[in-house]
Motif scaffolding. Structure first.
Motif, PDB file in Angstrom:
ATOM      1  N   PRO A 330       3.292  -7.308  -6.626  1.00 49.28           N
ATOM      2  CA  PRO A 330       4.084  -6.197  -6.089  1.00 49.28           C
ATOM      3  C   PRO A 330       3.268  -5.220  -5.259  1.00 49.28           C
ATOM      4  O   PRO A 330       3.787  -4.639  -4.294  1.00 49.28           O
ATOM      5  N   LEU A 331       1.991  -5.038  -5.586  1.00 48.85           N
ATOM      6  CA  LEU A 331       1.148  -4.141  -4.807  1.00 48.85           C
ATOM      7  C   LEU A 331       0.957  -4.663  -3.388  1.00 48.85           C
ATOM      8  O   LEU A 331       1.149  -3.926  -2.414  1.00 48.85           O
ATOM      9  N   ILE A 332       0.601  -5.919  -3.276  1.00 48.72           N
ATOM     10  CA  ILE A 332       0.321  -6.488  -1.953  1.00 48.72           C
ATOM     11  C   ILE A 332       1.589  -6.540  -1.102  1.00 48.72           C
ATOM     12  O   ILE A 332       1.563  -6.213   0.090  1.00 48.72           O
ATOM     13  N   GLU A 333       2.709  -6.915  -1.709  1.00 49.27           N
ATOM     14  CA  GLU A 333       3.957  -6.982  -0.940  1.00 49.27           C
ATOM     15  C   GLU A 333       4.361  -5.599  -0.430  1.00 49.27           C
ATOM     16  O   GLU A 333       4.820  -5.450   0.704  1.00 49.27           O
ATOM     17  N   ALA A 334       4.191  -4.563  -1.259  1.00 49.68           N
ATOM     18  CA  ALA A 334       4.538  -3.209  -0.834  1.00 49.68           C
ATOM     19  C   ALA A 334       3.623  -2.741   0.292  1.00 49.68           C
ATOM     20  O   ALA A 334       4.086  -2.092   1.255  1.00 49.68           O
ATOM     21  N   CYS A 335       2.340  -3.061   0.214  1.00 52.79           N
ATOM     22  CA  CYS A 335       1.400  -2.648   1.260  1.00 52.79           C
ATOM     23  C   CYS A 335       1.663  -3.395   2.558  1.00 52.79           C
ATOM     24  O   CYS A 335       1.522  -2.827   3.651  1.00 52.79           O
ATOM     25  N   ARG A 336       2.038  -4.652   2.451  1.00 51.17           N
ATOM     26  CA  ARG A 336       2.405  -5.401   3.656  1.00 51.17           C
ATOM     27  C   ARG A 336       3.612  -4.779   4.345  1.00 51.17           C
ATOM     28  O   ARG A 336       3.666  -4.675   5.572  1.00 51.17           O
ATOM     29  N   PHE A 337       4.578  -4.389   3.540  1.00 50.31           N
ATOM     30  CA  PHE A 337       5.775  -3.773   4.102  1.00 50.31           C
ATOM     31  C   PHE A 337       5.415  -2.462   4.790  1.00 50.31           C
ATOM     32  O   PHE A 337       5.896  -2.161   5.885  1.00 50.31           O
ATOM     33  N   ALA A 338       4.558  -1.656   4.148  1.00 48.67           N
ATOM     34  CA  ALA A 338       4.138  -0.388   4.752  1.00 48.67           C
ATOM     35  C   ALA A 338       3.411  -0.625   6.064  1.00 48.67           C
ATOM     36  O   ALA A 338       3.612   0.105   7.044  1.00 48.67           O
ATOM     37  N   GLN A 339       2.554  -1.643   6.109  1.00 48.21           N
ATOM     38  CA  GLN A 339       1.848  -1.953   7.349  1.00 48.21           C
ATOM     39  C   GLN A 339       2.819  -2.360   8.445  1.00 48.21           C
ATOM     40  O   GLN A 339       2.735  -1.873   9.575  1.00 48.21           O
ATOM     41  N   ALA A 340       3.762  -3.241   8.113  1.00 49.23           N
ATOM     42  CA  ALA A 340       4.718  -3.714   9.123  1.00 49.23           C
ATOM     43  C   ALA A 340       5.572  -2.572   9.659  1.00 49.23           C
ATOM     44  O   ALA A 340       5.943  -2.556  10.833  1.00 49.23           O
ATOM     45  N   LYS A 341       5.854  -1.602   8.797  1.00 49.59           N
ATOM     46  CA  LYS A 341       6.735  -0.492   9.182  1.00 49.59           C
ATOM     47  C   LYS A 341       5.997   0.621   9.916  1.00 49.59           C
ATOM     48  O   LYS A 341       6.539   1.208  10.854  1.00 49.59           O
ATOM     49  N   ASP A 342       4.751   0.923   9.501  1.00 50.83           N
ATOM     50  CA  ASP A 342       4.107   2.156   9.960  1.00 50.83           C
ATOM     51  C   ASP A 342       2.795   1.989  10.720  1.00 50.83           C
ATOM     52  O   ASP A 342       2.358   2.942  11.370  1.00 50.83           O
ATOM     53  N   ALA A 343       2.137   0.850  10.635  1.00 52.31           N
ATOM     54  CA  ALA A 343       0.836   0.711  11.287  1.00 52.31           C
ATOM     55  C   ALA A 343       0.991   0.578  12.800  1.00 52.31           C
ATOM     56  O   ALA A 343       1.984   0.042  13.296  1.00 52.31           O
ATOM     57  N   ARG A 344      -0.011   1.046  13.530  1.00 47.48           N
ATOM     58  CA  ARG A 344       0.021   0.923  14.983  1.00 47.48           C
ATOM     59  C   ARG A 344      -0.197  -0.511  15.433  1.00 47.48           C
ATOM     60  O   ARG A 344       0.316  -0.921  16.481  1.00 47.48           O
ATOM     61  N   ASN A 345      -0.952  -1.269  14.677  1.00 47.26           N
ATOM     62  CA  ASN A 345      -1.240  -2.651  15.033  1.00 47.26           C
ATOM     63  C   ASN A 345      -0.988  -3.543  13.825  1.00 47.26           C
ATOM     64  O   ASN A 345      -1.922  -4.003  13.174  1.00 47.26           O
ATOM     65  N   PRO A 346       0.302  -3.787  13.494  1.00 50.57           N
ATOM     66  CA  PRO A 346       0.605  -4.626  12.330  1.00 50.57           C
ATOM     67  C   PRO A 346      -0.080  -5.987  12.437  1.00 50.57           C
ATOM     68  O   PRO A 346      -0.037  -6.632  13.481  1.00 50.57           O
TER      69      PRO A 346
END
Length: 516
Positions: A330-346
């Protein structure tokens, strides 16, 4: 890399490819559930990463449906009116969010009351919501599944306390086993006659019976689910002046529980309620729940006690997940989602992970999770003001709704992300939180942060590694080998950050460049 080894095939490894936007799980992107308990009625709308969802909406009403049930055999009249009004409101909210129909379950009070079926019919007639009345064993199963949402592969004993009942469920290898229910909810217990001595004898006999029915097992981890347990944990934090008031994954020992129950008995409840932010109706039940918890740890002798913020509602979401998703971290999946949503370079986060991993050759799988999570989150706070970005990154990690993180791991992740954004003296106001880390954990978090701070300068694209790091810890030698395309990126600031990383490692550093 061979022709068959794509970057994705190498990269995902034990974490697997992200599933939050997979067609098989997209229906879980926003799910609304209602839990009609003996004490509270709550609506939760889950949103985001399907494996570790965010709480898009969360509202509860302390209706006390089960108050007086032992004497009258019926739902509390005032509580019934308040519960119906709450469910009517929740139905309207769901329509506005476009998530109807809601999944709704009712537990001990409604299943035991003589007018429980009439209440269910009234709810359906007034709101269109079909209320599923579940028995005690099903309630125990769903609560245990909620624990599995946060801890895949868990083992131990799940104890869910509600207003009118308390359930136990066994977990082994991530599966729910034996389940039992009891009438040890605080609303029921305050109707026991004969004073404190009779109450304690009643609780002791009931807990010993539960121990027999669960196979007389001791020494397991005890997961606590339910509002009364969370209130006791919050009071334990207050008593200890604990610096991180995140209840999920908070750990207690049998001895500390005993001290906290005594502390509750000796405290002014109004003052304690105010200091801990606990509602009047919940605080009224806490002393009774404390007696139960003290007896529970005396009889079952758990090896440790972990508080779970995930319970029956999260168990209902877990019920809808396909097996492949249930096994995910669950930690990794949540962080992946945050990256896809908010990172400048997913996508750059996973390249960053592989780029810096040679610095941690002895990291076990648990430490690799933290490094992976940090790399995925390394750029999601970029919208914050530069002067406060490091603080926002720290707060996001330590106080976010992330499953599968111990408190020390939260602080370690936060410190790494803070160091990724700044080399400044962090001041003393966070020292109580940093005290949760060992010197080794603190040093590793700072090295991780400096490595990400340097690696973020070598931004090519989401699929092109900028080079490689070679680390020889015995010789204290750090070597950077840059791809030809990344050479222009290695300017003054990047060189300064590399030197800061080398200093943290107490290493000599050298740089070489690949030819075109």
């Amino acid at each position: 890399m061979t022709d068959t080894e794509t970057p994705d095939a190498i990269d995902w490894g034990p974490f697997g490819r992200p599933l939050f936007n997979d067609p098989t799980t997209r229906h879980l992107a926003r799910v609304g559930v209602i839990d009609v308990g003996s004490n509270s009625v709550r609506l939760v709308v889950f949103d985001g990463a399907a494996r570790s969802p965010a709480y898009f909406y969360n509202e509860k009403i302390m209706a006390s449906l089960g108050a007086g049930l032992s004497e009258t055999g019926r739902l509390n009249p005032e509580g019934r009116v308040r519960a119906l009004a709450a469910i009517r409101r929740f139905a309207a909210l769901a329509d506005g969010m476009g998530i109807s129909p809601l999944t709704a379950v009712a537990t001990a009070a409604v299943r035991e009351a003589s007018d429980g079926l009439a209440f269910r019919a009234e709810v359906e007639r007034e709101t269109g919501i079909k209320l599923w009345i579940i028995d005690g064993e099903e309630e125990a199963r769903l609560s245990a599944q909620g624990v599995l949402l946060g801890w895949p592969g868990s083992y131990g004993l799940v104890c869910d306390i509600g207003g009118s009942s308390m359930e136990l469920a066994d977990l082994a290898e991530g599966r729910v086993g034996r389940r039992v229910t009891s009438a040890l909810g605080p609303l029921k217990l305050r109707e026991v006659k004969g004073g404190k001595r009779a109450l304690r004898q009643h609780i002791r006999a009931a807990v010993e019976t539960l121990h027999d029915r669960m196979g007389n097992e001791t020494g397991k981890r005890l997961f606590l689910v339910g509002g009364s347990w969370r209130a006791i944990a919050r009071i334990d934090m207050e008593r200890r002046d604990y610096p991180l008031t995140v209840l999920h994954e908070y750990r207690m020992t049998a001895r500390r529980i005993g001290h906290t129950v005594k502390y509750i008995d000796e405290s002014n409840l109004d003052d304690l309620r105010s200091r801990c932010g606990i509602s009047d109706s919940r605080m009224a039940l806490v002393p009774l729940a404390g007696i139960v918890l003290k007896e529970l740890v005396r009889v079952f002798k758990p090896k440790d006690v972990a508080v779970s913020s995930y319970g029956i509602r999260e168990g209902m979401l877990y019920e809808e997940m396909p097996p492949e998703l249930r096994e995910r971290d669950p930690l990794i999946e949540a962080c992946r989602f945050a990256q896809a949503k908010d990172a400048r370079n997913p996508g750059f986060g996973r390249l960053l992970y592989h780029f810096i991993m040679p610095l941690f050759p002895r990291a076990g799988w648990q430490r690799k999770r933290i490094i992976r999570a940090a790399c995925l989150l390394h750029d999601v706070s970029w919208r914050a003001h530069p002067d406060y970005r490091h603080e926002v990154a720290f707060d996001n990690a330590t106080r976010a709704n992330l499953g599968g993180l111990k408190h020390a791991e939260r602080v370690m992740l936060g410190l790494a992300l803070m160091t990724r954004y700044t080399n400044k003296n962090l001041g003393t106001h966070l020292d109580p939180l940093f005290a949760l880390l060992s010197p080794e954990q603190k040093r590793e978090a700072e090295i991780l942060g400096k490595a990400m701070r340097f690696g973020a300068m070598l931004w090519l694209s989401g699929e092109r590694p900028p080079g490689e790091i070679k680390w020889h810890p015995k010789k204290r030698k750090l070597r950077l080998i840059l791809e030809h395309d990344a050479i222009p990126l290695f300017g003054e600031v990047a060189e300064s950050r590399l030197n800061a990383l080398a200093s943290a490692l107490d290493a000599e550093v050298s740089v070489s460049f690949k030819k075109a």
